[in-house]
Scaffold this active site. Structure first.
Site, mmCIF file in Angstrom:
data_model
loop_
_atom_site.group_PDB
_atom_site.id
_atom_site.type_symbol
_atom_site.label_atom_id
_atom_site.label_comp_id
_atom_site.label_asym_id
_atom_site.label_seq_id
_atom_site.Cartn_x
_atom_site.Cartn_y
_atom_site.Cartn_z
ATOM 1 N N ARG A 228 16.346 74.776 47.314
ATOM 2 C CA ARG A 228 16.100 73.885 46.167
ATOM 3 C C ARG A 228 14.928 72.981 46.507
ATOM 4 O O ARG A 228 14.899 72.390 47.586
ATOM 5 C CB ARG A 228 17.316 72.974 45.918
ATOM 6 C CG ARG A 228 18.570 73.678 45.497
ATOM 7 C CD ARG A 228 19.760 72.757 45.687
ATOM 8 N NE ARG A 228 19.881 72.348 47.088
ATOM 9 C CZ ARG A 228 20.623 71.336 47.537
ATOM 10 N NH1 ARG A 228 21.321 70.617 46.700
ATOM 11 N NH2 ARG A 228 20.693 71.035 48.817
ATOM 12 N N LYS B 185 12.216 80.373 33.936
ATOM 13 C CA LYS B 185 11.585 81.699 34.021
ATOM 14 C C LYS B 185 12.590 82.775 34.445
ATOM 15 O O LYS B 185 12.546 83.899 33.951
ATOM 16 C CB LYS B 185 10.351 81.650 34.932
ATOM 17 C CG LYS B 185 10.539 82.069 36.357
ATOM 18 C CD LYS B 185 9.227 82.149 37.100
ATOM 19 C CE LYS B 185 9.429 82.088 38.600
ATOM 20 N NZ LYS B 185 10.237 83.142 39.190
ATOM 21 N N VAL C 270 7.798 78.122 48.415
ATOM 22 C CA VAL C 270 8.697 78.971 49.196
ATOM 23 C C VAL C 270 8.030 79.456 50.478
ATOM 24 O O VAL C 270 8.617 79.399 51.561
ATOM 25 C CB VAL C 270 9.175 80.162 48.330
ATOM 26 C CG1 VAL C 270 9.814 81.250 49.171
ATOM 27 C CG2 VAL C 270 10.171 79.664 47.291
ATOM 28 N N ASN D 146 20.906 81.931 39.683
ATOM 29 C CA ASN D 146 20.167 80.951 38.882
ATOM 30 C C ASN D 146 20.656 80.913 37.434
ATOM 31 O O ASN D 146 20.730 79.855 36.817
ATOM 32 C CB ASN D 146 18.659 81.262 38.913
ATOM 33 C CG ASN D 146 18.003 80.625 40.125
ATOM 34 O OD1 ASN D 146 18.674 79.990 40.935
ATOM 35 N ND2 ASN D 146 16.704 80.795 40.267
ATOM 36 N N CYS E 107 11.960 77.647 38.329
ATOM 37 C CA CYS E 107 12.870 78.790 38.504
ATOM 38 C C CYS E 107 13.796 79.051 37.315
ATOM 39 O O CYS E 107 13.730 80.124 36.728
ATOM 40 C CB CYS E 107 13.690 78.597 39.774
ATOM 41 S SG CYS E 107 12.676 78.672 41.257
ATOM 42 N N ASP F 163 -2.789 82.721 52.482
ATOM 43 C CA ASP F 163 -2.901 82.459 51.048
ATOM 44 C C ASP F 163 -4.314 82.785 50.593
ATOM 45 O O ASP F 163 -5.267 82.617 51.356
ATOM 46 C CB ASP F 163 -2.556 80.999 50.730
ATOM 47 C CG ASP F 163 -2.062 80.837 49.293
ATOM 48 O OD1 ASP F 163 -0.852 80.619 49.109
ATOM 49 O OD2 ASP F 163 -2.890 80.954 48.363
ATOM 50 N N PHE G 142 17.019 80.914 48.213
ATOM 51 C CA PHE G 142 17.852 80.046 47.375
ATOM 52 C C PHE G 142 17.545 78.567 47.569
ATOM 53 O O PHE G 142 18.297 77.727 47.094
ATOM 54 C CB PHE G 142 19.335 80.310 47.672
ATOM 55 C CG PHE G 142 19.744 81.737 47.425
ATOM 56 C CD1 PHE G 142 20.096 82.155 46.150
ATOM 57 C CD2 PHE G 142 19.743 82.678 48.453
ATOM 58 C CE1 PHE G 142 20.452 83.472 45.899
ATOM 59 C CE2 PHE G 142 20.097 83.996 48.219
ATOM 60 C CZ PHE G 142 20.448 84.396 46.939
ATOM 61 N N HIS H 189 25.961 67.633 35.351
ATOM 62 C CA HIS H 189 25.326 66.375 34.965
ATOM 63 C C HIS H 189 24.518 66.600 33.692
ATOM 64 O O HIS H 189 23.496 67.278 33.728
ATOM 65 C CB HIS H 189 24.411 65.870 36.083
ATOM 66 C CG HIS H 189 25.136 65.739 37.389
ATOM 67 N ND1 HIS H 189 26.056 64.758 37.619
ATOM 68 C CD2 HIS H 189 25.099 66.504 38.509
ATOM 69 C CE1 HIS H 189 26.550 64.900 38.830
ATOM 70 N NE2 HIS H 189 25.993 65.968 39.395
HETATM 71 N N1 LIG Z 1 9.935 77.035 44.082
HETATM 72 C C1 LIG Z 1 11.216 77.263 44.306
HETATM 73 O O1 LIG Z 1 12.055 76.348 44.351
HETATM 74 C C2 LIG Z 1 11.706 78.674 44.521
HETATM 75 C C3 LIG Z 1 12.982 78.894 45.057
HETATM 76 C C4 LIG Z 1 13.407 80.206 45.271
HETATM 77 C C5 LIG Z 1 12.583 81.265 44.925
HETATM 78 N N2 LIG Z 1 11.356 81.015 44.374
HETATM 79 C C6 LIG Z 1 10.492 82.161 44.067
HETATM 80 O O2 LIG Z 1 9.533 82.296 45.098
HETATM 81 C C7 LIG Z 1 8.285 82.786 44.579
HETATM 82 C C8 LIG Z 1 7.165 81.825 44.952
HETATM 83 O O3 LIG Z 1 7.437 80.593 44.306
HETATM 84 P P1 LIG Z 1 6.641 79.264 44.689
HETATM 85 O O4 LIG Z 1 7.283 78.164 43.918
HETATM 86 O O5 LIG Z 1 6.519 79.176 46.154
HETATM 87 O O6 LIG Z 1 5.193 79.628 44.055
HETATM 88 P P2 LIG Z 1 3.796 78.876 44.296
HETATM 89 O O7 LIG Z 1 3.019 79.094 43.067
HETATM 90 O O8 LIG Z 1 4.058 77.489 44.777
HETATM 91 O O9 LIG Z 1 3.115 79.681 45.509
HETATM 92 C C9 LIG Z 1 2.641 80.970 45.416
HETATM 93 C C10 LIG Z 1 1.440 81.082 46.345
HETATM 94 O O10 LIG Z 1 1.060 82.457 46.464
HETATM 95 C C11 LIG Z 1 -0.357 82.517 46.573
HETATM 96 N N3 LIG Z 1 -0.787 83.885 46.304
HETATM 97 C C12 LIG Z 1 -0.789 84.559 45.123
HETATM 98 N N4 LIG Z 1 -1.227 85.821 45.304
HETATM 99 C C13 LIG Z 1 -1.508 85.969 46.625
HETATM 100 C C14 LIG Z 1 -1.986 87.042 47.435
HETATM 101 N N5 LIG Z 1 -2.257 88.240 46.907
HETATM 102 N N6 LIG Z 1 -2.164 86.829 48.753
HETATM 103 C C15 LIG Z 1 -1.897 85.609 49.301
HETATM 104 N N7 LIG Z 1 -1.435 84.562 48.581
HETATM 105 C C16 LIG Z 1 -1.240 84.729 47.266
HETATM 106 C C17 LIG Z 1 -0.834 81.467 45.593
HETATM 107 O O11 LIG Z 1 -2.167 81.061 45.854
HETATM 108 C C18 LIG Z 1 0.195 80.347 45.842
HETATM 109 O O12 LIG Z 1 -0.253 79.445 46.843
HETATM 110 C C19 LIG Z 1 8.517 82.957 43.085
HETATM 111 O O13 LIG Z 1 8.895 84.267 42.831
HETATM 112 C C20 LIG Z 1 9.674 82.008 42.799
HETATM 113 O O14 LIG Z 1 10.422 82.389 41.673
HETATM 114 C C21 LIG Z 1 10.894 79.752 44.187
#
Ligand SMILES: NC(=O)c1ccc[n+]([C@@H]2O[C@H](COP(=O)([O-])OP(=O)(O)OC[C@H]3O[C@@H](n4cnc5c(N)ncnc54)[C@H](O)[C@@H]3O)[C@@H](O)[C@H]2O)c1
Length: 447
Positions: A165, A277, A12, A222, A274, A31, A163, A265
């Site tokens: 995907r 969890k 994200v 979701n 997502c 990060d 949101f 589907h």
């Molecule tokens: N992946 C998806 O499709 C999606 C879609 C919508 C919402 N989300 C939500 O977005 C959030 C992130 O999801 P994601 O899939 O990108 O996760 P991810 O695990 O791919 O990325 C999270 C990143 O945050 C970093 N991080 C953690 N703590 C940190 C800090 N204190 N300072 C700096 N960096 C830090 C981690 O090293 C990691 O690179 C979640 O809450 C998820 O539910 C995800």
């Protein structure tokens, strides 16, 4: 246009940072994973996401997108700070907010002027107020330690759920169905409209709410989609028992605009980072609020059961699975991503290996990820880049993830490679008649 920091450069954070830079904002992505930051700086994108690499390099080149592991400067140079860190599940299914708390406290330690602090991560209802508390707590510590003028530092909180995907993340971020902005500050809402100006002037709907509604919107969206998938999986299972074909059923009911054809589907159950969890986290919230969500609860149970139903189907068809050699195509939780988090392939392959099978696997982009997920059973798994090599000498072919390249297999070749011509098509990508005419035994879902 605004100066923006994104904390968390994952699926994200990286997509949001790159796209917000493309909208004309100046963006710093932060990060704590230094290796990840160094890779991205060298132009290596750590995730597979169509279109992302181009947009990252384009914006780095014009100096609108930077990457760092140091939050201090990023916070002081930005007016808007997005928190996009992970919120993984705890043992009880609730969301682990420790990364969000760490990020919030770091912001509190470093802010030097007015900031809009935005929760982009999917966070339980009530988190925006917790973020406010964590930042205030750090400001108080600064005051208590003698730092001057800390009480002059002001900030606002915004809940802005995402949101997108995976697999279509850039497209989704650039063309969202809506932008949700939850806040109690008109000033912060106006700054957010400025951040998303390119969308705002294109008449993307902006839905302004309080914190709780914004947080709830993401979980409700979701959970609804998860319910829809579990619903059609159960209908598919029933179709099998009574002689109906779920493909005909979905084609017909999907034409009803009240139902819609998307997410109808049937398959091996939903997965990914997502739906599993977020449904469980919402159930925790419902439980705490003593307001049951029995429909979502049933969808979660049905989703677990769906994988067992698939495993039983394979066992019933092939008999004793001990010493069987099976080929699996598609490991990521869906096509166009290398994300293996909670992928149905993990449960299915683990179960098949437990029953004594050896598995040849292939996936266009997720093999490296898969090796980590299967580290404990790697002596029962063989990895192949080429899908036909994976099939060679196996007792049956199982298609788990519907990558495009698996939609048009060379059946004559497949037949010559398999020991017995048997296909399990867990995504219903083929027509039974054609496969059977080619001399295969064909097992799909809900037919
Ligand atoms: N992946 C998806 O499709 C999606 C879609 C919508 C919402 N989300 C939500 O977005 C959030 C992130 O999801 P994601 O899939 O990108 O996760 P991810 O695990 O791919 O990325 C999270 C990143 O945050 C970093 N991080 C953690 N703590 C940190 C800090 N204190 N300072 C700096 N960096 C830090 C981690 O090293 C990691 O690179 C979640 O809450 C998820 O539910 C995800």
């Amino acid at each position: 246009m605004a100066f923006v920091t994104i904390i968390g450069t994952g699926y994200v954070g990286l997509v949001s940072g790159a796209c917000l830079a493309d909208f004309g904002n100046t963006v710093i992505c932060v990060d704590i994973d230094n290796e990840k930051i160094e890779c991205i700086k060298k132009g290596i994108i750590p995730i597979y996401e169509p279109g992302l690499s181009d947009i990252v390099s384009r914006n780095i080149a014009v100096n609108r997108l930077k990457f760092t592991n140091s939050l201090t400067n990023a916070v002081s140079e930005s007016e808007v700070i997005f928190i996009a860190v992970g919120t993984p599940p705890l043992e009880d299914g609730g969301a682990d907010l420790s990364h969000v708390e760490n990020a919030s406290r770091s912001i509190g330690k470093f802010i030097n002027s007015y900031k809009v602090i935005v929760t982009k991560s999917t966070v339980p209802i009530g988190t925006a107020k917790k973020v406010k508390h964590w930042v205030e707590d750090e400001l108080k510590k600064r005051t208590d330690s003698g730092e001057s003028k800390v009480s002059d530092l002001k900030f606002d909180i915004v809940s802005n759920p995402e949101f997108l995907r995976e697999g279509a993340a850039v497209q989704d971020f650039m063309h969202p169905d809506r932008i949700v902005i939850g806040s109690d500050s008109e000033h912060a809402k106006n700054i957010m409209k400025n951040v998303y100006r390119s969308l705002y002037i294109n008449e993307t709907p902006f839905i302004e709410t309080n914190f709780e509604s914004a947080e709830m919107i993401k979980y409700a969206a979701n959970s609804f989609l998860a319910v829809k998938i579990s619903f059609i999986n159960e209908i598919a299972n029933l179709c099998e028992k009574i002689g109906a074909d779920v493909n005909d059923v979905t084609k017909a009911i999907g034409r009803d605009i009240r139902i819609g054809s998307k997410f109808l589907h049937p398959g091996p159950g939903y997965g990914g980072s997502c739906f599993p969890k977020d449904t469980r986290a919402l159930l925790c919230t419902a439980n705490d609020a003593n307001s049951p969500l029995t429909v979502v609860e049933s969808a979660v149970k049905a989703n677990e059961e769906q994988k067992n139903i698939i495993i039983n189907k394979i066992e019933n068809a092939l008999g004793n699975l001990n010493n069987k050699k099976l080929s699996v195509l598609g490991l990521s939780f869906k096509p166009e991503t290398n994300d293996m988090r909670d992928a149905p392939s993990i449960t299915i392959i683990n179960a098949l290996v437990k029953k004594g099978s050896i598995i040849n696997v292939s996936d266009p982009v997720a093999l490296d990820e898969a090796k980590n997920y299967f580290s404990k059973i790697n002596n029962s798994i063989n990895y192949f880049k080429n899908e036909y090599e994976a099939m060679s000498g196996t007792d049956a072919l199982i298609i788990i993830t519907e990558w495009n390249q698996y939609r048009n297999l060379d059946f004559a070749l497949v037949k010559s490679l398999l020991k017995t011509p048997t296909i399990f098509d867990l995504r219903n990508i083929y027509k039974r008649k054609i496969i059977e005419e080619n001399g295969f035994k064909y097992y799909a879902v809900g037919q």
